[in-house]
Design a protein around this motif. Structure first.
Motif, PDB file in Angstrom:
ATOM      1  N   ASN A 151      54.751  57.944  21.859  1.00 49.83           N
ATOM      2  CA  ASN A 151      54.834  59.412  21.976  1.00 49.83           C
ATOM      3  C   ASN A 151      53.541  60.018  22.515  1.00 49.83           C
ATOM      4  OD1 ASN A 151      57.432  59.387  20.953  1.00 49.83           O
ATOM      5  ND2 ASN A 151      56.770  59.713  18.838  1.00 49.83           N
ATOM      6  N   LYS A 159      59.566  65.094  26.849  1.00 53.40           N
ATOM      7  CA  LYS A 159      60.942  64.595  26.905  1.00 53.40           C
ATOM      8  C   LYS A 159      60.985  63.107  27.252  1.00 53.40           C
ATOM      9  CE  LYS A 159      63.210  68.967  28.016  1.00 53.40           C
ATOM     10  NZ  LYS A 159      64.051  69.713  28.994  1.00 53.40           N
ATOM     11  N   ASN A 161      59.036  60.916  25.833  1.00 55.33           N
ATOM     12  CA  ASN A 161      58.711  60.157  24.632  1.00 55.33           C
ATOM     13  C   ASN A 161      59.982  59.588  23.988  1.00 55.33           C
ATOM     14  OD1 ASN A 161      55.934  60.667  24.773  1.00 55.33           O
ATOM     15  ND2 ASN A 161      56.151  62.623  23.685  1.00 55.33           N
ATOM     16  N   THR A 163      62.435  58.484  20.935  1.00 56.31           N
ATOM     17  CA  THR A 163      62.765  58.847  19.562  1.00 56.31           C
ATOM     18  C   THR A 163      62.817  57.575  18.722  1.00 56.31           C
ATOM     19  OG1 THR A 163      65.140  58.621  19.949  1.00 56.31           O
ATOM     20  CG2 THR A 163      64.143  60.781  20.403  1.00 56.31           C
ATOM     21  N   THR A 166      65.758  55.530  19.747  1.00 56.18           N
ATOM     22  CA  THR A 166      65.575  54.786  21.000  1.00 56.18           C
ATOM     23  C   THR A 166      64.729  53.548  20.764  1.00 56.18           C
ATOM     24  OG1 THR A 166      65.723  56.831  22.289  1.00 56.18           O
ATOM     25  CG2 THR A 166      64.734  54.921  23.364  1.00 56.18           C
TER      26      THR A 166
END
Length: 268
Positions: A151, A159, A161, A163, A166
């Motif tokens: 991140n 956007k 980065n 999650t 993911t």
């Protein structure tokens, strides 16, 4: 590097004494300055290509020169002012090789330091398992993947980065590709391992960012980015010295030649 000329030079004075108008002397000076700047640009571009190992087309084609005009008796040789998509100029990239000393931090180093991944005072070099391009640089796709994992993209690129979901999918993998994850080894960290007899042990790892690849029979650890102390560069490219030497030599040749041509054309 700027090349300037004044009209008090011996060649210009002799041309005036022989009756050549100052406007014509200015024309000769402009032509000679532009020849000098062009040759200085050619010679410095050759030096850039010769000094660096596999320089990219961007670096090789970055040397520019600006022409003199009748109202501005000044020509200039320098690197491309505009830089790349991130606004980084070639001069910033290779200034340590031009002037010596520590190199500047790269964009991903600044981002990873901001996230607390890269320790203060340390830089990044590619690890043995890094994916490299034809010019010996780590490919942007892998750098961006690492930044996204941690991140590290700022507000404008948030956007990109990853999650948590993911990252979990990347770790799980698929039928076509093995799962993987990235982890950080900081200075002084030790990694646990299991010996063949089943006992546990630890060993030091070089600080950096590693990729753990999940395979059917276990995992593989791959060094992607290695953290090192500030590299100090020796001066390798006398860019402005080369430009000045080549340009002044050409100006001293071209200026009297253009003056002589104008004098002959006017029958002076």
């Amino acid at each position: 590097m700027k090349i300037n000329v004044r009209m008090e030079g011996l060649d210009a004075t002799m041309a005036k004494l022989r009756g050549l108008p100052e406007k014509k002397i200015t024309v000769a000076a402009v032509a000679a300055l532009n020849d000098a700047a062009y040759l200085g640009k050619v010679e410095t571009a050759k030096a850039v290509a010769a000094v660096f190992d596999r320089p990219t087309p961007w670096v090789r084609g970055s040397v520019r020169y600006s022409k003199a005009r009748k109202d501005k008796l000044e020509a200039q040789i320098d690197f491309d002012f505009w830089g790349n998509k991130q606004g980084v100029t070639v001069e910033k990239v290779i200034q340590a090789q031009i002037f010596g000393g520590p190199r500047r931090h790269k964009r991903h180093e600044v981002a990873l330091r901001r996230m607390g991944i890269l320790p203060d005072g340390m830089f990044i070099v590619p690890g043995e398992a890094a994916t490299m391009d034809a010019y010996g640089n780590m490919v942007a796709g892998q750098i961006n993947q690492v930044m996204a994992w941690f991140n590290a993209f700022g507000e404008q690129g948030y956007k990109s980065n990853m999650t948590a979901a993911t990252r979990a999918r990347r770790a799980k993998g698929s039928k076509r590709s093995s799962g993987f994850e990235y982890f950080v080894v900081r200075p002084g960290d030790r990694r646990e391992f299991i010996r063949s007899n089943g006992s546990k042990g630890t060993h030091k790892m070089q600080p950096g960012i590693y990729q753990r690849v999940f395979m059917g029979m276990g995992t593989a650890i791959k060094p992607i980015m290695i953290f090192v102390r500030s590299p100090i560069y020796q001066r390798r490219l006398d860019f402005y010295g080369i430009a000045e030497k080549a340009a002044l030599k050409e100006f001293n040749r071209a200026f009297p030649m253009y003056l002589d041509k104008l004098l002959k054309e006017r029958g002076l």
